[in-house]
Write a protein that holds these residues in place. Structure first.
Motif, mmCIF file in Angstrom:
data_model
loop_
_atom_site.group_PDB
_atom_site.id
_atom_site.type_symbol
_atom_site.label_atom_id
_atom_site.label_comp_id
_atom_site.label_asym_id
_atom_site.label_seq_id
_atom_site.Cartn_x
_atom_site.Cartn_y
_atom_site.Cartn_z
ATOM 1 N N ARG A 1 0.856 -1.175 0.000
ATOM 2 C CA ARG A 1 0.000 0.000 0.000
ATOM 3 C C ARG A 1 0.903 1.239 0.000
ATOM 4 N NH1 ARG A 1 -5.052 1.853 1.530
ATOM 5 N NH2 ARG A 1 -5.737 0.210 0.115
ATOM 6 N N VAL A 2 0.718 2.082 -1.009
ATOM 7 C CA VAL A 2 1.501 3.319 -1.122
ATOM 8 C C VAL A 2 0.552 4.487 -0.860
ATOM 9 C CG1 VAL A 2 2.955 4.728 -2.633
ATOM 10 C CG2 VAL A 2 3.009 2.221 -2.836
ATOM 11 N N GLU B 1 -6.003 12.676 -1.153
ATOM 12 C CA GLU B 1 -5.201 11.551 -0.660
ATOM 13 C C GLU B 1 -5.552 10.334 -1.494
ATOM 14 O OE1 GLU B 1 -6.447 10.871 3.395
ATOM 15 O OE2 GLU B 1 -8.532 10.543 2.817
ATOM 16 N N ILE B 2 -4.555 9.526 -1.780
ATOM 17 C CA ILE B 2 -4.832 8.263 -2.459
ATOM 18 C C ILE B 2 -3.990 7.162 -1.819
ATOM 19 C CG2 ILE B 2 -5.460 9.272 -4.709
ATOM 20 C CD1 ILE B 2 -2.683 8.346 -5.716
ATOM 21 N N GLY B 3 -4.482 5.940 -1.927
ATOM 22 C CA GLY B 3 -3.724 4.773 -1.482
ATOM 23 C C GLY B 3 -3.663 3.796 -2.640
ATOM 24 N N LEU B 4 -2.467 3.564 -3.156
ATOM 25 C CA LEU B 4 -2.327 2.627 -4.277
ATOM 26 C C LEU B 4 -2.111 1.225 -3.730
ATOM 27 C CD1 LEU B 4 -0.868 5.413 -5.213
ATOM 28 C CD2 LEU B 4 0.143 4.019 -6.977
ATOM 29 N N ASN C 1 -10.101 6.801 -0.627
ATOM 30 C CA ASN C 1 -10.488 6.898 0.772
ATOM 31 C C ASN C 1 -9.631 5.915 1.574
ATOM 32 O OD1 ASN C 1 -11.888 7.590 3.062
ATOM 33 N ND2 ASN C 1 -13.740 6.421 2.555
ATOM 34 N N PRO C 2 -8.291 6.082 1.479
ATOM 35 C CA PRO C 2 -7.404 5.067 2.061
ATOM 36 C C PRO C 2 -7.369 5.127 3.587
ATOM 37 C CG PRO C 2 -6.106 6.913 1.237
ATOM 38 C CD PRO C 2 -7.550 7.202 0.880
#
Ligand code: ADP
Ligand code: MG
Length: 254
Positions: free
Chosen positions: A124-125, A203-206, A224-225
């Motif tokens: 998770r980035v 905000e993002i979570g890859l 919505n990380p």
């Protein structure tokens, strides 16, 4: 949820946004809206695919489908901890249609994730607007799948772990350092591209998978990380920064 933050739920819309940036295409596994034809074609080409609700979270409803050869397990799928085999595509597709909900799904080329102690893992980035309103990669963490499951999500039996530990068993230290900076860069490029299509995203979570050649693949981009996944790490410095930024743009209360 604060009004000034944009969330995007459709995975197909987010994938389409990433594909508009030519430099990101190499990191996006082939993805299509799921139907009998796209599923059959992608199984013929890739042999292993993931079928997922277009709108979904926590790994819920995610199905791994494989085309394995001849005989009574020519086709196979697993959802949750339950796997089933079939003699034909038609039999498999009928059961799959029963197993899934009546809403849009996508089919994506399956990535054979690296393993750690026999368990699959991905990364998770986390990328956030910093105090200067610029994109910054604030955290990278690994997620080990439950041994009997095909998803790595924390809310689905997965175990968060220090990314360096997971990478360390697959590459020497120098390569690992380069991989961490490459992932940070990939996070930034993805965030910039996402804001072109969805300006209010802060905000993002890859979810990034690595295959056996160590190529990174963006499995999905969360808008919505979960910031709290970083709390499990012994070193709280990432967690503290993630929370500080989240408070600054009003995602969590001060
Ligand atoms: N194409 C794929 N190849 C391999 N594993 C995948 C693939 N897509 C999803 N997964 C696994 O399933 C998990 C959940 O899928 P994801 O697309 O992130 O949906 P969700 O929104 O439910 O988290 C991923 O973190 C990963 O472990
Ligand atoms: Mg995910």
């Amino acid at each position: 949820m604060p009004k000034n933050i944009t969330r995007v739920t459709s995975k197909l819309r987010k994938t389409a946004a990433l594909l508009r940036d030519e430099s990101l295409r190499a990191y996006v596994p082939v993805t299509a809206r799921m139907n009998r034809h796209t599923l059959r074609n992608m199984l013929d080409t890739h042999r292993m695919v993931y079928v997922k609700p277009n709108v979904g979270t926590f790994g819920n409803g995610v199905i791994r489908v494989e085309k394995r050869g001849e005989g009574k397990d020519a086709y196979w799928f697993q959802s949750g901890a339950k796997a089933r085999s079939f003699r034909s595509f038609a039999a498999m597709f009928a059961a799959l249609s029963q197993a899934k909900a009546r809403r849009p799904y996508l089919v994506q080329k399956g990535i054979h994730l690296l393993k750690h102690n026999g368990r699959r893992f991905d990364l998770r980035v986390m990328v956030q607007h910093n105090l200067q309103q610029r994109w910054e990669t604030t955290g990278i963490i690994g997620r080990l799948a439950h041994p009997k499951k095909i998803v790595t999500n924390y809310h689905n039996g997965g175990t968060p772990m220090k990314a360096e530990t997971l990478l360390g068993s697959h590459m020497p230290a120098a390569r690992r350092t380069r991989m961490m900076s490459r992932l940070k860069q990939l996070g930034l490029s993805t965030a910039r591209q996402m804001s072109r299509s969805f300006p209010g995203v802060k905000e993002i979570g890859l979810d990034v998978a690595l295959d056996h050649t160590l190529h990174p693949w963006i499995l999905e981009v969360n808008t919505n990380p979960d910031p709290y996944i970083f709390r499990v790490l012994k070193d709280k410095s990432m967690f503290r920064k993630v929370i500080r930024y989240a408070k600054a743009y009003g995602r969590i209360r001060k």
